[in-house]
Design an enzyme around this catalytic site. Sequence first.
Site, PDB file in Angstrom:
ATOM      1  N   HIS A 199       0.873  -1.190   0.000  1.00  0.00           N
ATOM      2  CA  HIS A 199       0.000   0.000   0.000  1.00  0.00           C
ATOM      3  C   HIS A 199       0.902   1.229   0.000  1.00  0.00           C
ATOM      4  CE1 HIS A 199      -2.860   3.046   0.921  1.00  0.00           C
ATOM      5  NE2 HIS A 199      -2.459   3.213   2.160  1.00  0.00           N
ATOM      6  N   HIS A 245       1.046   5.780  -0.908  1.00  0.00           N
ATOM      7  CA  HIS A 245       0.335   7.031  -1.192  1.00  0.00           C
ATOM      8  C   HIS A 245       1.030   7.713  -2.353  1.00  0.00           C
ATOM      9  CE1 HIS A 245      -1.429   7.333   3.164  1.00  0.00           C
ATOM     10  NE2 HIS A 245      -1.742   6.221   2.545  1.00  0.00           N
ATOM     11  N   ASP A 299       0.676  -3.843 -20.651  1.00  0.00           N
ATOM     12  CA  ASP A 299       1.701  -4.858 -20.320  1.00  0.00           C
ATOM     13  C   ASP A 299       1.477  -5.437 -18.926  1.00  0.00           C
ATOM     14  OD1 ASP A 299       4.580  -3.311 -21.969  1.00  0.00           O
ATOM     15  OD2 ASP A 299       3.124  -4.787 -22.672  1.00  0.00           O
ATOM     16  N   HIS A 342      -8.348   7.641  -0.929  1.00  0.00           N
ATOM     17  CA  HIS A 342      -7.264   7.059  -0.115  1.00  0.00           C
ATOM     18  C   HIS A 342      -6.049   6.793  -0.991  1.00  0.00           C
ATOM     19  CE1 HIS A 342      -6.023   3.886   3.120  1.00  0.00           C
ATOM     20  NE2 HIS A 342      -5.088   4.755   2.846  1.00  0.00           N
ATOM     21  N   TYR A 373      -8.636 -10.885 -21.050  1.00  0.00           N
ATOM     22  CA  TYR A 373      -8.661  -9.467 -21.350  1.00  0.00           C
ATOM     23  C   TYR A 373     -10.096  -8.978 -21.248  1.00  0.00           C
ATOM     24  CZ  TYR A 373      -7.624  -4.877 -22.775  1.00  0.00           C
ATOM     25  OH  TYR A 373      -7.498  -3.526 -22.773  1.00  0.00           O
TER      26      TYR A 373
HETATM   27  O1  5SP Z   1      -2.933   4.761   4.708  1.00  0.00           O
HETATM   28  C1  5SP Z   1      -2.434   5.000   5.797  1.00  0.00           C
HETATM   29  C2  5SP Z   1      -2.971   6.083   6.641  1.00  0.00           C
HETATM   30  O2  5SP Z   1      -4.031   6.734   5.931  1.00  0.00           O
HETATM   31  C3  5SP Z   1      -1.255   4.203   6.274  1.00  0.00           C
HETATM   32  O3  5SP Z   1      -0.792   3.405   5.203  1.00  0.00           O
HETATM   33  C4  5SP Z   1      -0.093   5.075   6.714  1.00  0.00           C
HETATM   34  O4  5SP Z   1       0.325   5.833   5.598  1.00  0.00           O
HETATM   35  C5  5SP Z   1       1.050   4.200   7.171  1.00  0.00           C
HETATM   36  O5  5SP Z   1       0.648   3.649   8.397  1.00  0.00           O
HETATM   37  P1  5SP Z   1       1.607   2.600   9.132  1.00  0.00           P
HETATM   38  O6  5SP Z   1       1.839   1.442   8.195  1.00  0.00           O
HETATM   39  O7  5SP Z   1       2.905   3.319   9.455  1.00  0.00           O
HETATM   40  O8  5SP Z   1       0.824   2.210  10.366  1.00  0.00           O
END
Ligand code: 5SP
Length: 237
Positions: free
Chosen positions: A96, A98, A121, A172, A230
Amino acid sequence: MKYPELRQAAFEANLMLKAEGLVVLTWGNASAIDRDLGLFAIKPSGVDYRELRAEDMVVLDLETGTIADGSKRPSSDTPTHRELYRGFRTIGGIVHTHSIHAVAWAQAERAIPVYGSTHADHWADQIPLVRPLTAKEIEEEYEKATGTAILESFLERGLDPLEHPGALLPHHGPFTWGRTAMDAARNAVALEAVAQMAALTEQITPKPQSIPRPMADKHYSRKHGPGAYYGQIGDKT
Ligand SMILES: O=C(CO)[C@@H](O)[C@H](O)COP(=O)(O)O
């Protein structure tokens, strides 16, 4: 250090996020799973990537969600990772971030269309936008519900997670996954690059055409083998 291989796999994926510029401060996280052991390892919460060590990875039991080994607090997104590992049985790692352009598409509440071969790809279709969380989900079980929303969106659309190794959560950001934690990290790199290309494409021309399906299918199948799935180009964007 207990579970050295599992911790190292998670650790290296976290380091790749920092090396590739996908995370700043302590944002984001990566994890790896050992399905034979029934354990997964994840980045500790709030730890700067520059100070991270393999032994800091927190190891948890997939079935119970309890900490099997580790002295630090696991990532706040641990329930999301656990839900995804329980729902997507073929994946071995989750990331995950940002990352800026992927988050911009998530904040704009848009899936990322297939405008070109670079996207095709890696993904069998557009990079999906997952359903929004309900107020109750946000209030009571935000992180778990984030995983549930991804699973429900994929089940509803009949998507194979290995052919669609990522998704956007509205307002998010991106989650990606793969057969290994490093695959998940590579998919996070590819998602951010594709997100930036698509954003620039829409700046150059407001209504770009999606890539012709035969060309996109050729690119995807060339990388992932003949007969690869696809889907429908460009719908639901
Ligand atoms: O998405 C989020 C918060 O919105 C988390 O992913 C933080 O960005 C990181 O949190 P930790 O992994 O350090 O608890």
